[in-house]
Write a protein that holds these residues in place. Structure first.
Motif, PDB file in Angstrom:
ATOM      1  N   GLU A 269       0.893  -1.331   0.080  1.00 40.89           N
ATOM      2  CA  GLU A 269       0.059   0.119  -0.005  1.00 40.89           C
ATOM      3  C   GLU A 269       0.814   1.266   0.083  1.00 40.89           C
ATOM      4  N   ARG A 301      -1.045   0.681  -9.382  1.00 40.56           N
ATOM      5  CA  ARG A 301      -0.919   1.967  -9.468  1.00 40.56           C
ATOM      6  C   ARG A 301      -1.171   2.477  -8.296  1.00 40.56           C
ATOM      7  N   ASP A 302      -2.158   2.258  -7.454  1.00 42.48           N
ATOM      8  CA  ASP A 302      -2.728   2.842  -6.382  1.00 42.48           C
ATOM      9  C   ASP A 302      -1.816   2.503  -5.237  1.00 42.48           C
TER      10      ASP A 302
END
Length: 330
Positions: A269, A301-302
């Protein structure tokens, strides 16, 4: 630290952030407060025995500040090429007294400090524990800490636990090959490692190479090549020096490319960056983020890109002390 404010009857552990350049010690209580600290240079010793002797000599005054060795319950060490399972440093390329040997450092410190239990882990793993316990990674269960110092280290946390692997050496991301064609020689003896380009020493090396192979004007030409460090490159870049800014652009781009690959195996994350090079701020982070977005597989991508919130080497010292508390309580 005001010695009069230091409780002398509570237990403490010693945390050691053993870096390629400096060794930073902190005496830490169970709440994560550093009550005393000291530093010595890591290099310049002919043997690990000489290094440990110098460390103990530096430690004794701050140990006395907290009431003496009887109040020290354990010690935790974060070190390059540190093996958590064995308590050893193994063939560390940036440590002259451990370059091509296995050093039983945990056992050596235990004997030198009267038999207290000592645990050792990789320095970047210690930084990751520090961030997870006290820093920007609080509440996170999946993240990667990248340490940008003399070398490039990494601590990988998955499911709230550090990844050690079968032999204690999982996650040496600084020694992932990033350039396979005409790769730069790394301190480990291989060519093309990320560390050879994106560490503080790698940035200084890039600067010297560009100064030697171009005639481009630069503030860095006012400095002797052997005296150039990543700090000088960063200062020149903030003053608008085009060559220095290009060095950080290239370094950030390469680091972002590497992080795009790293994301694939743990889906973090966040990437958390720690070390002196992070003081370059957006000079490094902006090209890093742009490169990551260009190279990453879209499902990863996040992700957040964060800089350590802990001052100086506190992340690694606190992380190392947490390893010490763990061995004390178990």
């Amino acid at each position: 630290m005001d010695n009069l404010t230091t409780p002398l009857s509570q237990p403490y552990v010693i945390g050691l952030d053993l870096g390629g350049t400096n060794s930073v010690f902190g005496i830490v209580d169970a709440h994560g407060t550093i009550h005393a600290s000291t530093t010595i240079k890591t290099g310049g010793f002919l043997s690990a025995t000489d290094y440990v002797s110098a460390c103990v000599e530096a430690l004794m005054p701050i140990i006395n500040q907290v009431g003496g060795i009887t109040n020290i319950k354990a010690m935790g060490i974060g070190a390059p090429n540190g093996n958590y399972y064995r308590g050893t440093i193994e063939t560390a390329p940036n440590l002259p007294w451990a370059h091509d040997i296995v050093v039983p450092l945990a056992d050596m410190f235990s004997k030198a400090l009267g038999g207290i239990p000592v645990a050792l882990t990789n320095d970047a793993n210690a930084a990751a524990i520090g961030e997870m316990t006290y820093g920007v990674a609080r509440g996170m269960k999946d993240f990667i800490v990248i340490t940008l110092g003399t070398g490039v280290g990494s601590g990988i946390v998955t499911g709230g636990k550090l990844l050690y692997g079968s032999n204690g050496f999982a996650g040496e991301l600084g020694h992932v090959t990033i350039r396979r064609t005409n790769g730069r020689l790394c301190g480990c003896g291989r060519k093309g490692c990320l560390e050879a380009y994106c560490s503080a020493t790698g940035v200084a090396r890039t600067a010297r190479e560009l100064l030697a192979t171009t005639t481009e004007p630069s503030l860095l030409r006012n400095i002797r090549p052997e005296d150039i460090t990543s700090l000088e490159v960063s200062i020149a870049a903030t003053q608008g020096d085009a060559l220095s800014r290009r060095i950080y652009q290239e370094t950030g781009t390469m680091l972002g490319e590497a992080c795009a690959d790293f994301a694939a195996f743990s889906a973090p994350e966040a990437f958390i960056f720690f070390g002196g090079m992070t003081k370059a701020g957006d000079l490094l982070m902006q090209p890093l983020k742009e490169s990551y977005r260009r190279h990453v597989f879209p499902i990863y991508r996040d992700v957040q890109f964060l800089i350590s919130s802990l001052d100086g080497s506190n992340a690694a010292v606190l992380g190392a002390s947490a390893v010490g508390w763990e061995i004390h309580t178990h």
